[in-house]
Design a protein around this motif. Structure first.
Motif, mmCIF file in Angstrom:
data_model
loop_
_atom_site.group_PDB
_atom_site.id
_atom_site.type_symbol
_atom_site.label_atom_id
_atom_site.label_comp_id
_atom_site.label_asym_id
_atom_site.label_seq_id
_atom_site.Cartn_x
_atom_site.Cartn_y
_atom_site.Cartn_z
ATOM 1 N N LEU A 128 0.764 -1.202 -0.039
ATOM 2 C CA LEU A 128 0.196 0.014 0.186
ATOM 3 C C LEU A 128 0.789 1.364 -0.090
ATOM 4 C CD1 LEU A 128 -2.794 -0.615 2.577
ATOM 5 C CD2 LEU A 128 -2.986 -0.463 -0.161
ATOM 6 N N GLY A 129 1.776 1.156 0.793
ATOM 7 C CA GLY A 129 2.611 2.422 0.810
ATOM 8 C C GLY A 129 3.564 2.800 -0.526
ATOM 9 N N LEU A 183 2.298 1.713 -3.385
ATOM 10 C CA LEU A 183 1.418 2.377 -4.465
ATOM 11 C C LEU A 183 1.061 3.679 -4.122
ATOM 12 C CD1 LEU A 183 -0.709 -0.935 -4.713
ATOM 13 C CD2 LEU A 183 0.665 0.185 -6.605
ATOM 14 N N ASN A 184 0.945 4.266 -2.889
ATOM 15 C CA ASN A 184 0.636 5.630 -2.515
ATOM 16 C C ASN A 184 1.750 6.408 -2.965
ATOM 17 O OD1 ASN A 184 -1.270 7.329 -1.310
ATOM 18 N ND2 ASN A 184 0.433 7.549 0.482
ATOM 19 N N ARG A 185 2.977 5.829 -2.743
ATOM 20 C CA ARG A 185 4.023 6.839 -3.151
ATOM 21 C C ARG A 185 4.247 6.905 -4.862
ATOM 22 N NH1 ARG A 185 6.357 3.933 0.671
ATOM 23 N NH2 ARG A 185 7.496 2.565 -0.617
ATOM 24 N N ALA A 186 4.211 5.546 -5.186
ATOM 25 C CA ALA A 186 4.655 5.604 -6.843
ATOM 26 C C ALA A 186 3.576 5.616 -7.782
ATOM 27 C CB ALA A 186 5.360 4.235 -7.043
ATOM 28 N N GLY A 187 2.445 5.385 -7.332
ATOM 29 C CA GLY A 187 1.301 5.208 -8.226
ATOM 30 C C GLY A 187 1.054 3.783 -8.793
ATOM 31 N N ALA A 188 0.338 3.829 -9.821
ATOM 32 C CA ALA A 188 0.012 2.514 -10.244
ATOM 33 C C ALA A 188 1.109 1.698 -10.833
ATOM 34 C CB ALA A 188 -1.139 2.412 -11.445
ATOM 35 N N LEU A 189 1.079 0.587 -10.428
ATOM 36 C CA LEU A 189 2.448 -0.327 -10.753
ATOM 37 C C LEU A 189 1.807 -1.782 -11.416
ATOM 38 C CD1 LEU A 189 4.904 0.236 -7.951
ATOM 39 C CD2 LEU A 189 5.048 1.259 -10.347
ATOM 40 N N THR A 190 2.569 -2.280 -12.299
ATOM 41 C CA THR A 190 2.243 -3.747 -12.688
ATOM 42 C C THR A 190 2.664 -4.738 -11.424
ATOM 43 O OG1 THR A 190 4.423 -4.438 -13.369
ATOM 44 C CG2 THR A 190 2.741 -3.627 -14.946
ATOM 45 N N SER A 246 -9.825 -6.812 -0.054
ATOM 46 C CA SER A 246 -10.202 -5.960 1.164
ATOM 47 C C SER A 246 -10.618 -4.541 0.512
ATOM 48 C CB SER A 246 -9.168 -5.864 2.060
ATOM 49 O OG SER A 246 -8.051 -5.057 1.337
ATOM 50 N N GLY A 247 -10.681 -4.543 -0.713
ATOM 51 C CA GLY A 247 -11.010 -2.916 -1.316
ATOM 52 C C GLY A 247 -9.875 -1.909 -1.245
ATOM 53 N N TYR A 248 -8.766 -2.428 -0.773
ATOM 54 C CA TYR A 248 -7.610 -1.300 -0.640
ATOM 55 C C TYR A 248 -6.870 -1.112 -1.790
ATOM 56 C CZ TYR A 248 -8.452 -1.806 4.332
ATOM 57 O OH TYR A 248 -9.012 -1.726 5.682
ATOM 58 N N VAL A 249 -6.852 -1.952 -2.743
ATOM 59 C CA VAL A 249 -6.185 -1.799 -4.226
ATOM 60 C C VAL A 249 -7.470 -2.059 -5.360
ATOM 61 C CG1 VAL A 249 -3.819 -1.923 -3.409
ATOM 62 C CG2 VAL A 249 -4.823 -3.912 -4.418
ATOM 63 N N ALA A 250 -7.205 -1.774 -6.326
ATOM 64 C CA ALA A 250 -7.940 -2.180 -7.680
ATOM 65 C C ALA A 250 -7.017 -2.436 -8.840
ATOM 66 C CB ALA A 250 -8.822 -0.939 -7.968
ATOM 67 N N LYS A 251 -7.373 -3.410 -9.646
ATOM 68 C CA LYS A 251 -6.802 -3.764 -10.677
ATOM 69 C C LYS A 251 -7.423 -2.916 -11.888
ATOM 70 C CE LYS A 251 -5.456 -8.646 -9.282
ATOM 71 N NZ LYS A 251 -5.742 -9.999 -9.505
ATOM 72 N N MET A 252 -6.517 -2.675 -12.760
ATOM 73 C CA MET A 252 -6.954 -1.771 -13.708
ATOM 74 C C MET A 252 -6.341 -2.291 -15.270
ATOM 75 S SD MET A 252 -8.888 0.012 -12.028
ATOM 76 C CE MET A 252 -9.642 1.650 -13.025
ATOM 77 N N PRO A 253 -6.871 -2.214 -16.258
ATOM 78 C CA PRO A 253 -6.096 -2.861 -17.589
ATOM 79 C C PRO A 253 -4.968 -1.943 -17.754
ATOM 80 C CG PRO A 253 -8.353 -2.186 -17.801
ATOM 81 C CD PRO A 253 -8.168 -1.783 -16.533
ATOM 82 N N GLU A 272 -3.636 -0.087 -8.273
ATOM 83 C CA GLU A 272 -3.443 1.153 -7.814
ATOM 84 C C GLU A 272 -4.326 1.020 -6.579
ATOM 85 O OE1 GLU A 272 -5.168 3.765 -11.008
ATOM 86 O OE2 GLU A 272 -7.185 3.227 -10.325
ATOM 87 N N ILE A 273 -3.777 2.057 -5.681
ATOM 88 C CA ILE A 273 -4.336 2.168 -4.220
ATOM 89 C C ILE A 273 -5.767 2.926 -4.425
ATOM 90 C CG2 ILE A 273 -3.164 4.483 -3.778
ATOM 91 C CD1 ILE A 273 -3.167 3.367 -0.943
ATOM 92 N N THR A 274 -6.635 2.583 -3.592
ATOM 93 C CA THR A 274 -8.092 2.909 -3.486
ATOM 94 C C THR A 274 -8.076 4.189 -2.632
ATOM 95 O OG1 THR A 274 -9.060 1.343 -2.168
ATOM 96 C CG2 THR A 274 -9.190 0.924 -4.419
ATOM 97 N N ASP A 275 -9.119 4.689 -2.521
ATOM 98 C CA ASP A 275 -9.316 5.816 -1.424
ATOM 99 C C ASP A 275 -9.268 5.044 0.026
ATOM 100 O OD1 ASP A 275 -9.577 7.841 -3.135
ATOM 101 O OD2 ASP A 275 -11.590 7.971 -3.086
ATOM 102 N N ALA A 276 -10.012 3.829 0.126
ATOM 103 C CA ALA A 276 -10.100 3.159 1.093
ATOM 104 C C ALA A 276 -8.621 2.616 1.646
ATOM 105 C CB ALA A 276 -11.068 1.816 0.920
ATOM 106 N N GLY A 277 -8.028 2.150 0.641
ATOM 107 C CA GLY A 277 -6.423 1.959 0.879
ATOM 108 C C GLY A 277 -5.620 3.104 1.436
ATOM 109 N N ARG A 278 -6.070 4.366 0.870
ATOM 110 C CA ARG A 278 -5.049 5.478 1.182
ATOM 111 C C ARG A 278 -5.515 5.829 2.693
ATOM 112 N NH1 ARG A 278 -5.997 7.523 -3.113
ATOM 113 N NH2 ARG A 278 -4.015 7.019 -4.156
#
Length: 146
Positions: free
Chosen positions: A44-45, A47-54, A79-86, A97-103
């Motif tokens: 989570l940390g 993704l919060n710092r770096a943004g979306a990653l594979t 848990s709803g803390y991250v989401a997978k995107m294409p 990427e981290i979600t608002d709940a994860g942040r």
């Protein structure tokens, strides 16, 4: 406090390792609203710092094998803390990427840990706090940070 000549570096290293380890264990007990394992908090940390990653980039950064990171990502998705995107340019991959709940959970976890640590610092005199302020900068440099 013990002082060390430069020839006592192995002893200093051992004392530092023990002290950092104990402090780390105490900080781990200051949890957010959910009891997330440290390896998931680390993801989570990042993704919060770096943004979306594979998932592969996450695994490389966290020095784990891709299957282990896939399990971690899936747990965070559930848990709803991250989401997978294409992936924007490779249809075979996804980005995480981290979600608002994860942040929010990360912010709460950090708030609790900082609050606990600040309470511990209040018990020290100014000289000890100055030593720790300098040590914090040195430890960041040693770890390849700031």
């Amino acid at each position: 406090m013990t002082t060390h000549a430069s020839t006592d570096l192995p002893d200093l290293a051992a004392e530092l390792r023990v002290g950092v380890g104990r402090l780390h264990r105490r900080l781990r007990h200051q949890r957010g609203t959910v009891d997330l394992p440290d390896h998931l908090v680390a993801v989570l940390g990042l993704l919060n710092r770096a943004g979306a990653l594979t998932p592969g980039a996450l695994a490389e950064h966290e020095c784990v094998r891709p299957p282990q990171m896939t399990r971690s990502v899936n747990a965070l998705v559930e848990s709803g803390y991250v989401a997978k995107m294409p992936h924007p340019s490779d249809g075979r991959q996804v980005v995480v990427e981290i979600t608002d709940a994860g942040r929010d959970e990360l912010v709460e976890l950090r708030r609790r840990r900082d609050e606990w640590l600040a309470a511990q610092l209040e018990t020290l005199d100014d000289a000890d706090r100055q030593v720790l302020e300098q040590a914090a900068h040195v430890m960041q440099r040693m770890a390849g940070g700031r």
